[in-house]
Design a protein around this motif. Structure first.
Motif, PDB file in Angstrom:
ATOM      1  N   SER A   7       0.845  -1.193   0.000  1.00 50.40           N
ATOM      2  CA  SER A   7       0.000   0.000   0.000  1.00 50.40           C
ATOM      3  C   SER A   7       0.882   1.244   0.000  1.00 50.40           C
ATOM      4  N   ILE A   8       0.337   2.302  -0.564  1.00 58.77           N
ATOM      5  CA  ILE A   8       0.959   3.619  -0.506  1.00 58.77           C
ATOM      6  C   ILE A   8      -0.076   4.548   0.092  1.00 58.77           C
ATOM      7  N   ALA A   9       0.294   5.249   1.164  1.00 50.32           N
ATOM      8  CA  ALA A   9      -0.627   6.177   1.800  1.00 50.32           C
ATOM      9  C   ALA A   9      -0.642   7.486   1.023  1.00 50.32           C
ATOM     10  N   LEU A  10      -1.824   7.929   0.673  1.00 52.94           N
ATOM     11  CA  LEU A  10      -2.019   9.184  -0.034  1.00 52.94           C
ATOM     12  C   LEU A  10      -2.845  10.089   0.870  1.00 52.94           C
ATOM     13  N   VAL A  11      -2.269  11.219   1.287  1.00 53.83           N
ATOM     14  CA  VAL A  11      -2.960  12.132   2.191  1.00 53.83           C
ATOM     15  C   VAL A  11      -4.026  12.893   1.407  1.00 53.83           C
ATOM     16  N   VAL A  12      -5.264  12.841   1.907  1.00 57.82           N
ATOM     17  CA  VAL A  12      -6.405  13.472   1.243  1.00 57.82           C
ATOM     18  C   VAL A  12      -7.106  14.421   2.218  1.00 57.82           C
ATOM     19  N   ALA A  13      -7.885  15.343   1.663  1.00 53.58           N
ATOM     20  CA  ALA A  13      -8.617  16.300   2.491  1.00 53.58           C
ATOM     21  C   ALA A  13      -9.916  15.719   3.035  1.00 53.58           C
ATOM     22  N   ASP A  14     -10.527  14.810   2.281  1.00 61.96           N
ATOM     23  CA  ASP A  14     -11.839  14.283   2.659  1.00 61.96           C
ATOM     24  C   ASP A  14     -11.986  12.868   2.097  1.00 61.96           C
ATOM     25  N   TYR A  15     -12.388  11.938   2.931  1.00 59.34           N
ATOM     26  CA  TYR A  15     -12.539  10.549   2.479  1.00 59.34           C
ATOM     27  C   TYR A  15     -13.532  10.411   1.328  1.00 59.34           C
ATOM     28  N   ASP A  16     -14.721  10.940   1.513  1.00 61.62           N
ATOM     29  CA  ASP A  16     -15.785  10.701   0.539  1.00 61.62           C
ATOM     30  C   ASP A  16     -15.489  11.325  -0.820  1.00 61.62           C
ATOM     31  N   GLU A  17     -14.951  12.563  -0.834  1.00 61.72           N
ATOM     32  CA  GLU A  17     -14.636  13.164  -2.126  1.00 61.72           C
ATOM     33  C   GLU A  17     -13.485  12.421  -2.810  1.00 61.72           C
ATOM     34  N   ALA A  18     -12.533  11.917  -2.027  1.00 63.06           N
ATOM     35  CA  ALA A  18     -11.423  11.149  -2.607  1.00 63.06           C
ATOM     36  C   ALA A  18     -11.925   9.817  -3.171  1.00 63.06           C
ATOM     37  N   ILE A  19     -12.767   9.127  -2.418  1.00 64.68           N
ATOM     38  CA  ILE A  19     -13.341   7.869  -2.916  1.00 64.68           C
ATOM     39  C   ILE A  19     -14.096   8.128  -4.218  1.00 64.68           C
ATOM     40  N   ALA A  20     -14.922   9.164  -4.243  1.00 64.30           N
ATOM     41  CA  ALA A  20     -15.712   9.465  -5.437  1.00 64.30           C
ATOM     42  C   ALA A  20     -14.798   9.738  -6.627  1.00 64.30           C
TER      43      ALA A  20
END
Length: 131
Positions: A7-20
């Motif tokens: 796995s590679i961790a990718l820092v995101v601002a929001d889970y749901d918008e990133a998943i979408a």
């Protein structure tokens, strides 16, 4: 001995918008979305057909992490998305709203184009030349 990057961790601002975005624009599969409590989730996505490396979408939890969202590598290409059909994936991503930073180009190693994810991280879409 055999090893691989799981796995590679990718820092995101929001889970749901990133998943979408990753599932709609890149066509990734949502493999796991587990509530870890305290607003933290374990969210794993991967390209279709991938069997080893996955992305862990990790929501920024501190001001220092929030500053890194979209710029984990100082503006360099961060991840390389390999494909078995460059033009199929390029056209599908373009239709889904992907932001490309250049026009596709042929290099000695294959066909490539740089694109940005929803936060500005730079990626290569790449089909390696056979042989």
């Amino acid at each position: 001995m055999k090893q691989h990057i799981g796995s590679i961790a990718l820092v995101v601002a929001d889970y749901d918008e990133a998943i979408a975005w990753y599932t709609r624009v890149l066509g990734f599969q949502l493999l796991e979305d587990t509530d870890m409590g305290g607003g933290k989730r374990w969210v794993m996505v991967s390209p279709p057909g991938a069997s080893e490396t996955r992305l862990l979408l990790a929501k920024a939890a501190t001001p220092a992490q929030q500053e890194r969202v979209g710029d984990q590598t100082g503006g360099r290409v961060f991840l390389l998305l390999h494909t078995d059909d460059f033009w199929r994936d390029f056209e599908r991503m373009k239709a889904a709203g992907a932001q490309f930073c250049e026009t596709p180009r042929e290099e000695a190693y294959g066909t490539v184009v740089v694109f940005q994810d929803l936060y500005g991280n730079r990626w290569d879409l790449l089909q390696l030349r056979q042989g």
